[in-house]
Write an enzyme that holds these catalytic residues in place. Structure first.
Site, PDB file in Angstrom:
ATOM      1  N   ALA A  62       0.862  -1.187   0.000  1.00 39.12           N
ATOM      2  CA  ALA A  62       0.000   0.000   0.000  1.00 39.12           C
ATOM      3  C   ALA A  62       0.896   1.233   0.000  1.00 39.12           C
ATOM      4  O   ALA A  62       2.020   1.200   0.511  1.00 39.12           O
ATOM      5  CB  ALA A  62      -0.889  -0.015   1.233  1.00 39.12           C
ATOM      6  N   GLY A 107       0.592  -4.996   0.923  1.00 39.12           N
ATOM      7  CA  GLY A 107      -0.564  -5.142   0.029  1.00 39.12           C
ATOM      8  C   GLY A 107      -0.213  -5.800  -1.297  1.00 39.12           C
ATOM      9  O   GLY A 107      -1.071  -6.430  -1.923  1.00 39.12           O
ATOM     10  N   GLU A 110      -0.296  -9.370  -0.574  1.00 36.94           N
ATOM     11  CA  GLU A 110      -1.706  -9.732  -0.322  1.00 36.94           C
ATOM     12  C   GLU A 110      -2.474  -9.872  -1.636  1.00 36.94           C
ATOM     13  O   GLU A 110      -3.337 -10.749  -1.767  1.00 36.94           O
ATOM     14  CB  GLU A 110      -2.355  -8.690   0.599  1.00 36.94           C
ATOM     15  CG  GLU A 110      -1.801  -8.791   2.018  1.00 36.94           C
ATOM     16  CD  GLU A 110      -2.289  -7.681   2.921  1.00 36.94           C
ATOM     17  OE1 GLU A 110      -1.982  -6.506   2.642  1.00 36.94           O
ATOM     18  OE2 GLU A 110      -3.000  -7.976   3.896  1.00 36.94           O
ATOM     19  N   GLU A 130       4.281  -5.058   7.653  1.00 36.75           N
ATOM     20  CA  GLU A 130       3.458  -4.045   8.323  1.00 36.75           C
ATOM     21  C   GLU A 130       3.836  -3.865   9.794  1.00 36.75           C
ATOM     22  O   GLU A 130       3.747  -2.770  10.334  1.00 36.75           O
ATOM     23  CB  GLU A 130       1.962  -4.412   8.217  1.00 36.75           C
ATOM     24  CG  GLU A 130       1.354  -4.184   6.836  1.00 36.75           C
ATOM     25  CD  GLU A 130       1.507  -5.355   5.881  1.00 36.75           C
ATOM     26  OE1 GLU A 130       2.351  -6.243   6.142  1.00 36.75           O
ATOM     27  OE2 GLU A 130       0.784  -5.382   4.878  1.00 36.75           O
TER      28      GLU A 130
HETATM   29  N1  DAK Z   1       4.535   3.336  -0.530  1.00 28.99           N
HETATM   30  C1  DAK Z   1       4.897   4.515  -1.111  1.00 28.99           C
HETATM   31  N2  DAK Z   1       6.062   4.707  -1.737  1.00 28.99           N
HETATM   32  C2  DAK Z   1       6.925   3.664  -1.786  1.00 28.99           C
HETATM   33  C3  DAK Z   1       6.619   2.404  -1.216  1.00 28.99           C
HETATM   34  C4  DAK Z   1       5.338   2.260  -0.567  1.00 28.99           C
HETATM   35  N3  DAK Z   1       4.933   1.100  -0.032  1.00 28.99           N
HETATM   36  N4  DAK Z   1       7.669   1.588  -1.413  1.00 28.99           N
HETATM   37  C5  DAK Z   1       8.578   2.300  -2.103  1.00 28.99           C
HETATM   38  N5  DAK Z   1       8.128   3.548  -2.335  1.00 28.99           N
HETATM   39  C6  DAK Z   1       8.805   4.632  -3.038  1.00 28.99           C
HETATM   40  C7  DAK Z   1       9.926   5.198  -2.191  1.00 28.99           C
HETATM   41  O1  DAK Z   1       9.424   6.152  -1.277  1.00 28.99           O
HETATM   42  C8  DAK Z   1      10.807   5.818  -3.250  1.00 28.99           C
HETATM   43  O2  DAK Z   1      10.229   7.042  -3.665  1.00 28.99           O
HETATM   44  P1  DAK Z   1      11.118   8.413  -3.768  1.00 28.99           P
HETATM   45  O3  DAK Z   1      11.754   8.565  -2.448  1.00 28.99           O
HETATM   46  O4  DAK Z   1      12.113   8.094  -4.870  1.00 28.99           O
HETATM   47  O5  DAK Z   1      10.138   9.466  -4.120  1.00 28.99           O
HETATM   48  C9  DAK Z   1      10.681   4.859  -4.414  1.00 28.99           C
HETATM   49  O6  DAK Z   1       9.464   4.126  -4.181  1.00 28.99           O
HETATM   50  C10 DAK Z   1      11.810   3.843  -4.495  1.00 28.99           C
HETATM   51  O7  DAK Z   1      11.913   3.228  -3.226  1.00 28.99           O
HETATM   52  P2  DAK Z   1      13.303   3.094  -2.444  1.00 28.99           P
HETATM   53  O8  DAK Z   1      14.209   4.238  -2.740  1.00 28.99           O
HETATM   54  O9  DAK Z   1      12.989   2.806  -1.027  1.00 28.99           O
HETATM   55  O10 DAK Z   1      13.918   1.786  -3.169  1.00 28.99           O
HETATM   56  P3  DAK Z   1      14.921   0.724  -2.535  1.00 28.99           P
HETATM   57  O11 DAK Z   1      15.337  -0.148  -3.671  1.00 28.99           O
HETATM   58  O12 DAK Z   1      15.992   1.401  -1.725  1.00 28.99           O
HETATM   59  O13 DAK Z   1      14.067  -0.129  -1.500  1.00 28.99           O
HETATM   60  C11 DAK Z   1      12.095  -1.385  -0.798  1.00 28.99           C
HETATM   61  C12 DAK Z   1      12.994  -0.932  -1.980  1.00 28.99           C
HETATM   62  C13 DAK Z   1      10.875  -2.115  -1.396  1.00 28.99           C
HETATM   63  C14 DAK Z   1      12.866  -2.354   0.097  1.00 28.99           C
HETATM   64  C15 DAK Z   1      11.669  -0.118   0.022  1.00 28.99           C
HETATM   65  O14 DAK Z   1      11.148   0.851  -0.890  1.00 28.99           O
HETATM   66  C16 DAK Z   1      10.608  -0.432   1.032  1.00 28.99           C
HETATM   67  O15 DAK Z   1      10.924  -0.963   2.109  1.00 28.99           O
HETATM   68  N6  DAK Z   1       9.373  -0.028   0.741  1.00 28.99           N
HETATM   69  C17 DAK Z   1       8.252  -0.196   1.668  1.00 28.99           C
HETATM   70  C18 DAK Z   1       7.829  -1.651   1.744  1.00 28.99           C
HETATM   71  C19 DAK Z   1       6.689  -1.828   2.734  1.00 28.99           C
HETATM   72  O16 DAK Z   1       6.867  -1.559   3.935  1.00 28.99           O
HETATM   73  N7  DAK Z   1       5.578  -2.259   2.229  1.00 28.99           N
HETATM   74  C20 DAK Z   1       4.385  -2.456   3.077  1.00 28.99           C
HETATM   75  C21 DAK Z   1       3.543  -1.235   2.964  1.00 28.99           C
HETATM   76  S1  DAK Z   1       2.268  -1.310   4.190  1.00 28.99           S
HETATM   77  C22 DAK Z   1      -4.975  -1.050   5.506  1.00 28.99           C
HETATM   78  C23 DAK Z   1      -4.981  -2.166   4.742  1.00 28.99           C
HETATM   79  C24 DAK Z   1      -3.812  -2.606   4.163  1.00 28.99           C
HETATM   80  C25 DAK Z   1      -2.637  -1.919   4.348  1.00 28.99           C
HETATM   81  C26 DAK Z   1      -2.649  -0.792   5.123  1.00 28.99           C
HETATM   82  C27 DAK Z   1      -3.819  -0.343   5.705  1.00 28.99           C
HETATM   83  N8  DAK Z   1      -6.174  -0.550   6.114  1.00 28.99           N
HETATM   84  C28 DAK Z   1      -6.748  -1.573   7.073  1.00 28.99           C
HETATM   85  C29 DAK Z   1      -6.281   0.814   6.525  1.00 28.99           C
HETATM   86  C30 DAK Z   1      -1.423  -2.387   3.739  1.00 28.99           C
HETATM   87  C31 DAK Z   1      -0.249  -1.886   4.194  1.00 28.99           C
HETATM   88  C32 DAK Z   1       0.992  -2.069   3.448  1.00 28.99           C
HETATM   89  O17 DAK Z   1       1.066  -2.663   2.379  1.00 28.99           O
END
Ligand code: DAK
Length: 255
Positions: A62, A107, A110, A130
């Site tokens: 997400a 997500g 998921e 998460e």
């Molecule tokens: N969201 C937004 N932007 C993201 C992103 C994300 N999940 N993942 C990466 N990006 C963006 C980065 O901010 C960066 O943007 P700029 O800074 O260049 O503007 C760009 O993509 C490239 O990312 P990185 O520079 O970080 O690239 P790396 O190769 O260094 O690292 C990485 C890749 C995948 C390891 C890292 O980007 C990372 O850890 N990303 C986050 C992964 C993550 O934590 N995913 C889970 C998200 S939480 C809900 C229901 C469901 C959900 C939530 C609420 N409700 C009940 C309300 C679901 C939640 C999730 O999925």
């Protein structure tokens, strides 16, 4: 559009298309995915395949920036939108495959778990991180992951938030195949393994397995018996058995 819907032969392909954010899912994108799933469901495609644009990510989850500062009501609406959208895949008349090219986190994983099958590229990295953000999965991860890999492994992944590589994912059953070369090509090759079979009968098989996993064994066996009986009412079963006797390849008509 943050997604693209295309076709290759008999396969519909939805490409998540926000490579600058590693194809992270915002609300608009989830709405677009829902509309595209409906369009594929009404088409003659034999499999729906999801992939991510670029070679780095299937989907990084997400959109974390969008999740910040949401009201309770918006958060609840967001969760329901994601859950309902992904659940459409359960009712789709054709199977679905996630071609996991690179990162599939939160997500993104998921979405892949809501598909019938998952094919990973050798570079794939998967996880439900998460917990590291102070949250828990909200698009079905706590429900679908244990059904796929078992409760103990699901708790391990969800409570540590750790990353699983392609080899481990295949070993624990999280992915069905690891593709050499292009992941989308590998997913299409995998889909070709079942694309020639009767679509309604594939649906009976899918329904028997997934409905039975939510039922006590006696009810599951009843579901299997009923769906098996239905399969024996199709023209395709007559064709399949005649083809065996005639020593020729069956030509199923989805009837
Ligand atoms: N969201 C937004 N932007 C993201 C992103 C994300 N999940 N993942 C990466 N990006 C963006 C980065 O901010 C960066 O943007 P700029 O800074 O260049 O503007 C760009 O993509 C490239 O990312 P990185 O520079 O970080 O690239 P790396 O190769 O260094 O690292 C990485 C890749 C995948 C390891 C890292 O980007 C990372 O850890 N990303 C986050 C992964 C993550 O934590 N995913 C889970 C998200 S939480 C809900 C229901 C469901 C959900 C939530 C609420 N409700 C009940 C309300 C679901 C939640 C999730 O999925």
């Amino acid at each position: 559009m943050s997604i693209e819907l295309s076709r290759r032969d008999e396969f519909a392909i939805i490409t998540l298309s926000r490579p600058e954010a590693l194809n992270a899912l915002n609300v608009r994108m989830i709405e677009d995915i829902g509309a595209a799933i409906d369009e594929v469901g009404a088409s003659d495609a034999r499999t729906l395949i999801f992939t991510g644009e670029g070679d780095k990510a299937f989907c990084a989850g997400a959109d974390i920036k969008e999740l910040l500062d949401r009201s309770l009501v918006d958060a609840k609406r967001g969760a329901e939108l994601g859950q309902w959208t992904f659940a459409k895949l359960d009712r789709l008349p054709m199977p679905s495959v996630a071609a996991i090219n690179g990162y599939a986190f939160g997500g993104g994983l998921e979405l892949a778990l809501a598909c019938t099958f998952r094919v990973a590229g050798a570079n794939a990295k998967m996880g439900l991180p998460e917990i590291k953000l102070g949250a828990i999965p909200g698009y079905g991860g706590t429900q679908r992951l244990p059904r796929v890999v078992g409760e103990s492994r699901a708790l391990d992944m969800i409570m540590t938030g750790r990353t699983v590589d392609a080899a481990e994912a295949e070993r624990i059953g999280l992915v069905n195949r690891i593709g050499d070369g292009d992941t989308l090509d590998a997913a299409i090759d995998f889909a070709r393994e079942f694309a020639g079979f009767s679509l309604p009968v594939l649906g009976f098989a899918r329904e028997a397995v997934t409905r039975a996993s939510d039922s006590p064994i006696n009810e599951g066996l009843r579901i299997e018996a009923d769906l098996n009986t239905l399969a024996f009412q199709t023209e395709d079963v007559v064709e399949g058995m005649n083809a065996f006797v005639d020593k020729r390849k069956a030509e199923f008509k989805d009837a």
